[in-house]
Design a protein around this motif. Structure first.
Motif, PDB file in Angstrom:
ATOM      1  N   ALA A  63       0.932  -0.909   0.193  1.00  0.00           N
ATOM      2  CA  ALA A  63      -0.058  -0.029  -0.280  1.00  0.00           C
ATOM      3  C   ALA A  63       0.985   1.474  -0.358  1.00  0.00           C
ATOM      4  O   ALA A  63       0.570   1.999   0.360  1.00  0.00           O
ATOM      5  CB  ALA A  63      -0.740   0.073   1.226  1.00  0.00           C
ATOM      6  N   CYS A  64       2.536   1.382  -0.121  1.00  0.00           N
ATOM      7  CA  CYS A  64       3.271   2.217  -0.614  1.00  0.00           C
ATOM      8  C   CYS A  64       2.535   3.246  -0.668  1.00  0.00           C
ATOM      9  O   CYS A  64       1.805   3.759  -2.204  1.00  0.00           O
ATOM     10  CB  CYS A  64       4.180   2.130  -0.596  1.00  0.00           C
ATOM     11  SG  CYS A  64       5.242   3.179  -1.195  1.00  0.00           S
ATOM     12  N   PRO A  65       1.969   4.348  -0.588  1.00  0.00           N
ATOM     13  CA  PRO A  65       1.507   5.476  -1.150  1.00  0.00           C
ATOM     14  C   PRO A  65       2.163   6.635  -1.875  1.00  0.00           C
ATOM     15  O   PRO A  65       2.339   7.249  -2.660  1.00  0.00           O
ATOM     16  CB  PRO A  65       1.424   6.244  -0.029  1.00  0.00           C
ATOM     17  CG  PRO A  65       1.766   6.218   1.053  1.00  0.00           C
ATOM     18  CD  PRO A  65       2.765   4.754   1.139  1.00  0.00           C
ATOM     19  N   CYS A  66       3.851   6.414  -2.205  1.00  0.00           N
ATOM     20  CA  CYS A  66       4.731   6.868  -3.042  1.00  0.00           C
ATOM     21  C   CYS A  66       4.207   7.032  -4.366  1.00  0.00           C
ATOM     22  O   CYS A  66       3.681   6.247  -5.158  1.00  0.00           O
ATOM     23  CB  CYS A  66       6.500   6.400  -3.149  1.00  0.00           C
ATOM     24  SG  CYS A  66       6.459   5.879  -4.221  1.00  0.00           S
ATOM     25  N   ALA A  67       4.909   7.685  -5.652  1.00  0.00           N
ATOM     26  CA  ALA A  67       4.558   8.501  -6.612  1.00  0.00           C
ATOM     27  C   ALA A  67       4.452   7.053  -7.337  1.00  0.00           C
ATOM     28  O   ALA A  67       2.877   6.404  -8.541  1.00  0.00           O
ATOM     29  CB  ALA A  67       5.053   9.409  -7.753  1.00  0.00           C
ATOM     30  N   THR A  68       5.705   6.311  -6.724  1.00  0.00           N
ATOM     31  CA  THR A  68       6.016   5.227  -8.881  1.00  0.00           C
ATOM     32  C   THR A  68       4.530   4.319  -8.116  1.00  0.00           C
ATOM     33  O   THR A  68       4.334   3.528  -8.805  1.00  0.00           O
ATOM     34  CB  THR A  68       7.338   4.741  -7.881  1.00  0.00           C
ATOM     35  OG1 THR A  68       8.314   6.103  -8.015  1.00  0.00           O
ATOM     36  CG2 THR A  68       7.313   3.809  -9.096  1.00  0.00           C
ATOM     37  N   CYS A  69       4.602   3.709  -6.477  1.00  0.00           N
ATOM     38  CA  CYS A  69       3.957   2.745  -6.646  1.00  0.00           C
ATOM     39  C   CYS A  69       2.177   2.770  -6.395  1.00  0.00           C
ATOM     40  O   CYS A  69       1.814   2.008  -7.182  1.00  0.00           O
ATOM     41  CB  CYS A  69       4.183   1.787  -4.414  1.00  0.00           C
ATOM     42  SG  CYS A  69       5.825   1.833  -4.489  1.00  0.00           S
ATOM     43  N   HIS A  70       1.802   3.987  -6.139  1.00  0.00           N
ATOM     44  CA  HIS A  70       0.611   4.426  -6.777  1.00  0.00           C
ATOM     45  C   HIS A  70       0.269   4.342  -7.963  1.00  0.00           C
ATOM     46  O   HIS A  70      -0.724   3.430  -8.417  1.00  0.00           O
ATOM     47  CB  HIS A  70       0.329   5.993  -6.380  1.00  0.00           C
ATOM     48  CG  HIS A  70      -1.200   6.681  -6.909  1.00  0.00           C
ATOM     49  ND1 HIS A  70      -1.684   6.099  -5.980  1.00  0.00           N
ATOM     50  CD2 HIS A  70      -1.556   7.190  -7.809  1.00  0.00           C
ATOM     51  CE1 HIS A  70      -3.332   6.481  -6.216  1.00  0.00           C
ATOM     52  NE2 HIS A  70      -2.009   6.758  -7.462  1.00  0.00           N
ATOM     53  N   GLY A 118      14.695  -2.169   0.371  1.00  0.00           N
ATOM     54  CA  GLY A 118      15.428  -0.974  -0.009  1.00  0.00           C
ATOM     55  C   GLY A 118      14.564   0.193  -0.133  1.00  0.00           C
ATOM     56  O   GLY A 118      15.397   0.870  -0.434  1.00  0.00           O
ATOM     57  N   HIS A 119      13.341  -0.105  -0.777  1.00  0.00           N
ATOM     58  CA  HIS A 119      12.630   1.256  -1.000  1.00  0.00           C
ATOM     59  C   HIS A 119      11.650   1.540   0.712  1.00  0.00           C
ATOM     60  O   HIS A 119      11.498   1.269   1.776  1.00  0.00           O
ATOM     61  CB  HIS A 119      10.795   0.404  -1.070  1.00  0.00           C
ATOM     62  CG  HIS A 119       9.968   1.376  -2.001  1.00  0.00           C
ATOM     63  ND1 HIS A 119      10.498   2.159  -3.429  1.00  0.00           N
ATOM     64  CD2 HIS A 119       8.884   1.746  -1.633  1.00  0.00           C
ATOM     65  CE1 HIS A 119       9.627   2.490  -3.351  1.00  0.00           C
ATOM     66  NE2 HIS A 119       8.177   2.641  -2.666  1.00  0.00           N
ATOM     67  N   GLU A 120      12.042   2.969   0.276  1.00  0.00           N
ATOM     68  CA  GLU A 120      12.125   3.651   1.218  1.00  0.00           C
ATOM     69  C   GLU A 120      10.895   5.621   1.371  1.00  0.00           C
ATOM     70  O   GLU A 120      11.258   6.380   1.917  1.00  0.00           O
ATOM     71  CB  GLU A 120      12.955   4.219   1.758  1.00  0.00           C
ATOM     72  CG  GLU A 120      14.443   4.783   1.421  1.00  0.00           C
ATOM     73  CD  GLU A 120      15.589   4.945   2.744  1.00  0.00           C
ATOM     74  OE1 GLU A 120      15.235   4.087   2.733  1.00  0.00           O
ATOM     75  OE2 GLU A 120      15.870   6.705   2.225  1.00  0.00           O
TER      76      GLU A 120
HETATM   77 ZN   LIG Z   1       6.503   3.521  -2.972  1.00  0.00          ZN
END
Ligand SMILES: [Zn+2]
Length: 146
Positions: A63-70, A118-120
């Motif tokens: 559910a990572c809300p960063c732009a890439t994951c979104h 490694g994702h943050e």
């Molecule tokens: Zn992300």
């Protein structure tokens, strides 16, 4: 994939987004935040309105809300926390389950996870977490106990 800044939002999508952000005030203010890094069970937040939310780390990573994951989720039609079913591999590779190396508060409004892959980049704001809380409970099916 390029979106050129133009987004076509379906009616259902718009309704989902609206339903997702209807909580405000004490509902999005945490009273207690507990991250079980060693036990690995996930994140628990007790909100000021008395509700308790729990998410496991696999769900949070997905559910990572960063732009890439979104954008990746949008492109694949996935909801926050949902993962694509993995194709059957002849020689399945071991994949470490998502876990944070570290979790740190960002100002007074969010948490940042440093994941073991490694994702943050994602900032998990209280607002976001509370508003995806019901979806997480619905998907995991057994965390509706209050
Ligand atoms: Zn992300």
């Amino acid at each position: 994939m390029s979106h050129d800044g133009i987004k076509f939002v379906s009616k259902e999508e718009a309704e989902r987004a609206a339903a997702r952000s209807h909580l405000t005030g004490d509902a999005v203010r945490p009273a207690k935040v507990r991250v079980d890094k060693t036990g690995g069970t996930g994140l628990t937040i007790e909100w000021r309105d008395g509700h308790t939310s729990h998410w496991n780390f696999a769900w949070l990573r997905a559910a990572c809300p960063c732009a890439t994951c979104h954008e990746t989720r949008e492109a694949e039609g996935l909801e926050p926390g949902e993962t694509k079913p993995k194709p059957q591999a002849l020689l399945p590779m071991y994949e470490a389950p998502p876990r944070p190396f570290d979790v740190e508060p960002v100002g007074k409004y969010a948490l940042r996870f440093r994941w073991n892959d490694g994702h943050e980049a994602g900032l998990y704001s209280w607002d976001y977490l509370r508003n995806v809380c019901d979806e997480a409970a619905a998907q995991s099916g057994r965390e509706n106990a209050r």
